[in-house]
Design a protein around this motif. Structure first.
Motif, PDB file in Angstrom:
ATOM      1  N   GLU A   1      -9.504  -1.388  -1.518  1.00 21.50           N
ATOM      2  CA  GLU A   1      -9.015  -0.013  -1.555  1.00 21.50           C
ATOM      3  C   GLU A   1      -7.663   0.087  -0.855  1.00 21.50           C
ATOM      4  OE1 GLU A   1     -10.281   2.672  -2.989  1.00 21.50           O
ATOM      5  OE2 GLU A   1     -12.050   1.655  -3.775  1.00 21.50           O
ATOM      6  N   LEU A   2      -6.831   1.018  -1.317  1.00 23.34           N
ATOM      7  CA  LEU A   2      -5.490   1.191  -0.767  1.00 23.34           C
ATOM      8  C   LEU A   2      -5.416   2.301   0.281  1.00 23.34           C
ATOM      9  CD1 LEU A   2      -3.422   0.839  -4.050  1.00 23.34           C
ATOM     10  CD2 LEU A   2      -3.804  -0.900  -2.291  1.00 23.34           C
ATOM     11  N   ILE A   3      -6.299   3.280   0.200  1.00 21.54           N
ATOM     12  CA  ILE A   3      -6.244   4.407   1.138  1.00 21.54           C
ATOM     13  C   ILE A   3      -6.397   3.950   2.590  1.00 21.54           C
ATOM     14  CG2 ILE A   3      -7.387   6.544   1.839  1.00 21.54           C
ATOM     15  CD1 ILE A   3      -5.669   6.864  -0.616  1.00 21.54           C
ATOM     16  N   PRO A   4      -7.336   3.043   2.927  1.00 26.22           N
ATOM     17  CA  PRO A   4      -7.402   2.591   4.335  1.00 26.22           C
ATOM     18  C   PRO A   4      -6.114   1.926   4.802  1.00 26.22           C
ATOM     19  CG  PRO A   4      -9.418   2.014   3.164  1.00 26.22           C
ATOM     20  CD  PRO A   4      -8.459   2.507   2.133  1.00 26.22           C
ATOM     21  N   GLN A   5      -5.446   1.176   3.937  1.00 21.17           N
ATOM     22  CA  GLN A   5      -4.178   0.560   4.327  1.00 21.17           C
ATOM     23  C   GLN A   5      -3.096   1.620   4.528  1.00 21.17           C
ATOM     24  OE1 GLN A   5      -2.830  -3.319   3.205  1.00 21.17           O
ATOM     25  NE2 GLN A   5      -4.294  -3.377   1.528  1.00 21.17           N
ATOM     26  N   LEU A   6      -3.116   2.655   3.709  1.00 21.75           N
ATOM     27  CA  LEU A   6      -2.155   3.745   3.892  1.00 21.75           C
ATOM     28  C   LEU A   6      -2.385   4.423   5.235  1.00 21.75           C
ATOM     29  CD1 LEU A   6       0.040   5.682   2.941  1.00 21.75           C
ATOM     30  CD2 LEU A   6      -1.711   6.956   1.685  1.00 21.75           C
ATOM     31  N   ALA A   7      -3.648   4.667   5.581  1.00 24.14           N
ATOM     32  CA  ALA A   7      -3.960   5.292   6.873  1.00 24.14           C
ATOM     33  C   ALA A   7      -3.479   4.420   8.023  1.00 24.14           C
ATOM     34  CB  ALA A   7      -5.464   5.541   6.974  1.00 24.14           C
ATOM     35  N   LEU A   8      -3.665   3.119   7.920  1.00 27.67           N
ATOM     36  CA  LEU A   8      -3.210   2.209   8.977  1.00 27.67           C
ATOM     37  C   LEU A   8      -1.681   2.183   9.047  1.00 27.67           C
ATOM     38  CD1 LEU A   8      -5.720  -0.744   8.480  1.00 27.67           C
ATOM     39  CD2 LEU A   8      -5.537   0.749  10.486  1.00 27.67           C
ATOM     40  N   GLY A   9      -1.004   2.281   7.910  1.00 24.61           N
ATOM     41  CA  GLY A   9       0.456   2.326   7.920  1.00 24.61           C
ATOM     42  C   GLY A   9       0.977   3.571   8.622  1.00 24.61           C
ATOM     43  N   LEU A  10       0.345   4.720   8.346  1.00 23.76           N
ATOM     44  CA  LEU A  10       0.759   5.961   8.992  1.00 23.76           C
ATOM     45  C   LEU A  10       0.529   5.892  10.493  1.00 23.76           C
ATOM     46  CD1 LEU A  10      -0.664   8.367   6.280  1.00 23.76           C
ATOM     47  CD2 LEU A  10       1.746   8.218   6.933  1.00 23.76           C
ATOM     48  N   CYS A  11      -0.607   5.354  10.899  1.00 20.88           N
ATOM     49  CA  CYS A  11      -0.895   5.233  12.334  1.00 20.88           C
ATOM     50  C   CYS A  11       0.106   4.292  13.009  1.00 20.88           C
ATOM     51  CB  CYS A  11      -2.315   4.711  12.549  1.00 20.88           C
ATOM     52  SG  CYS A  11      -3.618   5.894  12.129  1.00 20.88           S
ATOM     53  N   ALA A  12       0.437   3.187  12.352  1.00 20.56           N
ATOM     54  CA  ALA A  12       1.390   2.244  12.933  1.00 20.56           C
ATOM     55  C   ALA A  12       2.766   2.900  13.093  1.00 20.56           C
ATOM     56  CB  ALA A  12       1.492   0.997  12.065  1.00 20.56           C
ATOM     57  N   GLU A  13       3.159   3.744  12.133  1.00 23.85           N
ATOM     58  CA  GLU A  13       4.454   4.419  12.262  1.00 23.85           C
ATOM     59  C   GLU A  13       4.442   5.411  13.415  1.00 23.85           C
ATOM     60  OE1 GLU A  13       7.736   6.899   9.596  1.00 23.85           O
ATOM     61  OE2 GLU A  13       5.730   6.502   8.775  1.00 23.85           O
ATOM     62  N   VAL A  14       3.335   6.122  13.580  1.00 24.36           N
ATOM     63  CA  VAL A  14       3.228   7.042  14.721  1.00 24.36           C
ATOM     64  C   VAL A  14       3.371   6.285  16.030  1.00 24.36           C
ATOM     65  CG1 VAL A  14       1.683   8.610  15.950  1.00 24.36           C
ATOM     66  CG2 VAL A  14       1.837   8.727  13.461  1.00 24.36           C
ATOM     67  N   LEU A  15       2.784   5.077  16.090  1.00 30.90           N
ATOM     68  CA  LEU A  15       2.849   4.261  17.303  1.00 30.90           C
ATOM     69  C   LEU A  15       4.156   3.473  17.401  1.00 30.90           C
ATOM     70  CD1 LEU A  15      -0.809   2.882  17.288  1.00 30.90           C
ATOM     71  CD2 LEU A  15       0.122   4.702  18.737  1.00 30.90           C
ATOM     72  N   ASP A  16       5.075   3.681  16.450  1.00 34.13           N
ATOM     73  CA  ASP A  16       6.372   3.010  16.411  1.00 34.13           C
ATOM     74  C   ASP A  16       6.238   1.501  16.250  1.00 34.13           C
ATOM     75  OD1 ASP A  16       9.133   3.306  16.283  1.00 34.13           O
ATOM     76  OD2 ASP A  16       9.403   2.782  18.391  1.00 34.13           O
ATOM     77  N   ASP A  17       5.179   1.065  15.620  1.00 31.60           N
ATOM     78  CA  ASP A  17       5.010  -0.351  15.283  1.00 31.60           C
ATOM     79  C   ASP A  17       5.508  -0.523  13.851  1.00 31.60           C
ATOM     80  OD1 ASP A  17       4.282  -2.966  14.941  1.00 31.60           O
ATOM     81  OD2 ASP A  17       2.267  -2.733  15.784  1.00 31.60           O
ATOM     82  N   ARG A  18       6.823  -0.681  13.715  1.00 36.07           N
ATOM     83  CA  ARG A  18       7.441  -0.574  12.399  1.00 36.07           C
ATOM     84  C   ARG A  18       7.106  -1.740  11.478  1.00 36.07           C
ATOM     85  NH1 ARG A  18      13.345   1.279  14.773  1.00 36.07           N
ATOM     86  NH2 ARG A  18      12.619   3.248  15.714  1.00 36.07           N
ATOM     87  N   GLU A  19       6.960  -2.936  12.015  1.00 38.36           N
ATOM     88  CA  GLU A  19       6.671  -4.070  11.153  1.00 38.36           C
ATOM     89  C   GLU A  19       5.266  -3.975  10.558  1.00 38.36           C
ATOM     90  OE1 GLU A  19       8.496  -6.599   9.790  1.00 38.36           O
ATOM     91  OE2 GLU A  19      10.014  -5.202  10.522  1.00 38.36           O
ATOM     92  N   VAL A  20       4.308  -3.549  11.371  1.00 35.89           N
ATOM     93  CA  VAL A  20       2.956  -3.355  10.842  1.00 35.89           C
ATOM     94  C   VAL A  20       2.956  -2.227   9.814  1.00 35.89           C
ATOM     95  CG1 VAL A  20       0.600  -2.659  11.437  1.00 35.89           C
ATOM     96  CG2 VAL A  20       1.833  -4.281  12.887  1.00 35.89           C
ATOM     97  N   ALA A  21       3.668  -1.140  10.128  1.00 36.45           N
ATOM     98  CA  ALA A  21       3.753  -0.037   9.174  1.00 36.45           C
ATOM     99  C   ALA A  21       4.386  -0.499   7.868  1.00 36.45           C
ATOM    100  CB  ALA A  21       4.568   1.102   9.783  1.00 36.45           C
ATOM    101  N   ARG A  22       5.468  -1.276   7.967  1.00 38.82           N
ATOM    102  CA  ARG A  22       6.136  -1.767   6.757  1.00 38.82           C
ATOM    103  C   ARG A  22       5.203  -2.636   5.931  1.00 38.82           C
ATOM    104  NH1 ARG A  22       7.977  -6.135   4.900  1.00 38.82           N
ATOM    105  NH2 ARG A  22       7.455  -7.232   6.823  1.00 38.82           N
ATOM    106  N   SER A  23       4.391  -3.468   6.582  1.00 39.20           N
ATOM    107  CA  SER A  23       3.472  -4.343   5.858  1.00 39.20           C
ATOM    108  C   SER A  23       2.443  -3.530   5.073  1.00 39.20           C
ATOM    109  CB  SER A  23       2.779  -5.281   6.846  1.00 39.20           C
ATOM    110  OG  SER A  23       1.811  -6.067   6.186  1.00 39.20           O
ATOM    111  N   HIS A  24       1.826  -2.553   5.734  1.00 37.81           N
ATOM    112  CA  HIS A  24       0.804  -1.740   5.047  1.00 37.81           C
ATOM    113  C   HIS A  24       1.437  -0.869   3.960  1.00 37.81           C
ATOM    114  CE1 HIS A  24      -2.568  -2.950   7.433  1.00 37.81           C
ATOM    115  NE2 HIS A  24      -2.024  -2.563   8.560  1.00 37.81           N
ATOM    116  N   TYR A  25       2.539  -0.208   4.293  1.00 40.32           N
ATOM    117  CA  TYR A  25       3.207   0.634   3.298  1.00 40.32           C
ATOM    118  C   TYR A  25       3.632  -0.208   2.094  1.00 40.32           C
ATOM    119  CZ  TYR A  25       3.777   4.644   6.521  1.00 40.32           C
ATOM    120  OH  TYR A  25       3.560   5.711   7.353  1.00 40.32           O
TER     121      TYR A  25
END
Length: 709
Positions: free
Chosen positions: A519-543
């Protein structure tokens, strides 16, 4: 006769055995709908949806390009000489005792008499052996404790077949396997051709291939496609109340199937073989015949009361073995998801987490295939509604997909220095994310999610939308779902976001991803959370994974563009927005975002000011945007602001701010913009007119001006 009630069939008449001849499955059991909530419960229309059936969980097969079929095996004749000792058994079916075996370092006798029943044996030469007067043995295919399989030539049919003789419980097992295979008709299941009482022997079709394994030139999605085909076969088998009980690579034959006349190339196919351990799901007692390496550990609930999960565990171990070499590069597209899928399929710490149906397994495996083929060189994106999550329409662009608010210019006018502007966009806040993430649907294969649990989850969701986290937590507790269940983890993650506890939300959404790797929705949720936490590389990977797989999830595209720009990758950010313009639902926001990304400076370095080429592209894109006057004016002012940062020429920016004044909603805003436009006018030198007998003098000051509406 009643008709099949499955949504993906709905046309076949149910036969006397209770099966639909069109889809080869039993009809769905009627489920009571979730009752409408009272005033204290969830409002009408806010409920956990119930997916009655997984529509086409095998869709991953349609995403795989036809791969080259394996070459036929090199079928050399059996070498001359005696039969290997491990294949020597008494020919008396009542006895079937090992004979001709060596001991004390001495080889066994190739000819002699069984010490138990006195039956004569001669294993000096395999070739030349004829069984039942019609089957000429060519070579030994396989042999084990429960049977021996020979490749033989059938004199009557003039073709090669497989003759299988069993060693233990010969009569009962052979008849049982025969009776099971006679009723099966599936492209991925070996076919029975006959039965010979002598021995007795089963006569099976010969599949000229090799056990499933990865070849040097195999693509990962090709191997996973074979996994989907075996899941289809298991779904067919389980729907008839049967369990294979010995799913492993040796029992999955990969072969070359010639296409129809005029076909460009042969097909790469697999078949499930060896039904010697097959049993009914209603049969009582523990599993007796299985291969330890591909079965749940002893003491697992599946051993005492086997279910379809026993076969699915075996397939999970099979995929682990076959795809093992690909798992070393978990950063490759889809590989991490595949490893999570295998971990769930073979989980021994929490057996309840494992897949309970072939369709449930197939849905996630197809999702993994979709992630893999979305990457180059295939680059195939598929927009497909999720079987477990409702739609998500909120783009979550964080202000990037809209023009800069007029209030930003008004606040800039009130500042003591110039230029001072608020951030042009931002990551959506945790509460905004919690409200925008979609509502999950009930898992159609999970009996734990009944009416009471569904009602409790719906109430929890409604409470979250109202901002009542206390009531939401109480409703979630009433669902009585275990902590490891993905629905419990999902709602716990939403609850953590509503309380702005983002690290806790990450832990819960990670558990959802472990359970639903396709599923893609859990990865999208993790990307949004990573961006909030300013973890840009993790956010970029999930997004990136979500957006590459399906651009229709626009929130991932906007998030990826934001992360790219903050990492000084302006070109990648603009390309992401331009790609998102192809999605009709987000076209307008994406076009606005593309203009803003060309000229926006979000804050501190490393993001540099836009170059002249970026400004020119932004002006050209604005001309083709066809937006309303207010949006056009705001974007033009933003372009001039970007140019001003480089040239410090305030006249074009002053004219752009003057244009903004026409869209002010209050007189106060209008006057603030008037003052701003005047402050931006360049300083001019002007002189008093000369008078007779006096010397003129000059002063420096701005030329007075006002905004015209």
């Amino acid at each position: 006769m009643p008709l099949c009630n499955r949504p993906d069939c709905g046309r076949g008449e149910i036969d006397e055995d209770g099966f639909c001849p069109e889809c080869d499955r039993r009809p769905l059991r009627r489920r009571r709908p979730v009752p409408r909530a009272s005033a204290a419960g969830p409002a009408h229309g806010v409920s956990v949806g119930v997916a009655q059936v997984r529509p086409d969980p095998w869709y991953g097969l349609g995403l795989i390009d036809a791969d080259h079929a394996p070459e036929p095996p090199d079928e050399r004749p059996a070498p001359a000489g005696p039969v290997a000792e491990e294949h020597r058994f008494c020919l008396n079916p009542v006895c079937a005792r090992p004979v001709g075996r060596g001991h004390d370092g001495e080889p066994g006798r190739t000819a002699g008499f069984c010490a138990r029943c006195g039956t004569r044996f001669d294993f000096a030469q395999l070739q030349g052996l004829t069984i039942a007067g019609r089957y000429d043995v060519e070579r030994l295919l396989d042999s084990g404790a429960y049977g021996t399989a020979y490749l033989v030539h059938d004199r009557n049919l003039e073709t090669r077949v497989v003759l299988k003789a069993l060693h233990r419980s010969v009569a009962r097992t052979a008849r049982h396997e025969r009776d099971v295979l006679v009723g099966l008709r599936h492209d991925s299941i070996v076919r029975i051709l006959g039965y010979e009482p002598e021995g007795p022997h089963l006569v099976l079709e010969y599949v000229p291939g090799a056990p499933l394994c990865a070849r040097e030139d195999d693509r990962l999605e090709t191997l996973l496609g074979h996994g989907l085909r075996i899941l289809q076969a298991l779904d067919y088998l389980h729907a008839r109340g049967l369990l294979h009980c010995d799913v492993k690579p040796l029992n999955i034959i990969r072969f070359r199937e010639e296409g129809s006349a005029g076909s460009a190339r042969p097909l790469d196919r697999v078949r499930l073989i060896d039904f010697g351990a097959v049993r009914s799901q209603e049969e009582a007692g523990p599993v007796v015949a299985y291969t330890k390496a591909y079965a749940p550990p002893e003491g697992d609930p599946e051993h005492l009361g086997p279910t379809p999960g026993f076969d699915l565990y075996g397939l999970g171990r099979t995929l682990e073995e076959v795809c093992g070499p690909y798992g070393t590069e978990r950063a490759a597209p889809g590989v991490d998801s595949l490893m999570l899928l295998i971990e769930r399929a073979t989980d021994t710490a929490v057996p309840q987490r494992r897949f309970v149906s072939a369709r449930q397994f197939g849905e996630q495996l197809s999702g993994v295939v979709r992630q893999i083929v979305a990457a180059p060189p295939t680059a195939r994106q598929v927009a497909r509604p999720s079987a477990l999550f409702g739609p998500m329409t909120e783009p979550l662009h964080g202000g990037l997909g809209a023009a800069r608010p007029l209030g930003h210019w008004v606040r800039a006018a009130a500042g003591d220095t110039w230029p001072t502007m608020p951030a042009p966009f931002s990551c959506p806040g945790p509460r905004h994310i919690a409200a925008a993430l979609p509502t999950p649907l009930s898992d159609p294969d999970d009996p734990r999610v009944g009416d009471p649990a569904g009602t409790a989850l719906a109430e929890s969701r409604l409470a979250l939308r109202r901002g009542d986290t206390t009531r939401a937590a109480r409703a979630l507790a009433r669902s009585e779902l275990p902590d490891w269940h993905w629905l419990h983890a999902w709602y716990s993650g939403l609850l953590a976001l509503a309380r702005e506890d983002v690290p806790r939300a990450v832990r819960h959404f990670t558990e959802v991803r472990r359970s639903l790797p396709g599923e893609l929705i859990p990865q999208l949720a993790l990307g949004l959370c990573a961006e909030v936490l300013d973890d840009r590389e993790v956010a970029r990977s999930h997004y990136g994974t979500v957006f590459d797989t399906t651009p229709a999830l626009g929130a991932a595209g906007f998030g990826l563009a934001r992360v790219h720009l903050l990492a000084a990758r302006r070109a990648e950010a603009v390309a992401t927005a331009e790609r998102l313009t192809q999605e009709f639902r987000y076209e307008r926001e994406a076009r606005v975002a593309a203009v803003r990304l060309l000229i926006t400076v979000p804050g501190a370095p490393p993001v540099r000011r836009p170059e002249e080429g970026d400004l020119a592209r932004a002006r050209a894109a604005l001309d083709g945007l066809h937006a309303d006057d207010a949006v056009t004016a705001a974007l033009r002012a933003e372009i001039q602001y970007a140019a001003f940062l480089g040239t410090h020429d305030g006249l074009p920016l002053s004219d752009a701010v003057r244009e903004l004044g026409a869209h002010a909603s209050t007189e106060q805003e209008y006057m603030a913009l008037v003052d701003l436009a005047n402050r931006l006018r360049p300083l001019l030198e002007w002189r008093w007119p000369r008078r007779s007998g006096r010397t003129g003098h000059s002063r420096i000051g701005p030329k007075p001006d006002t905004l015209r509406s």
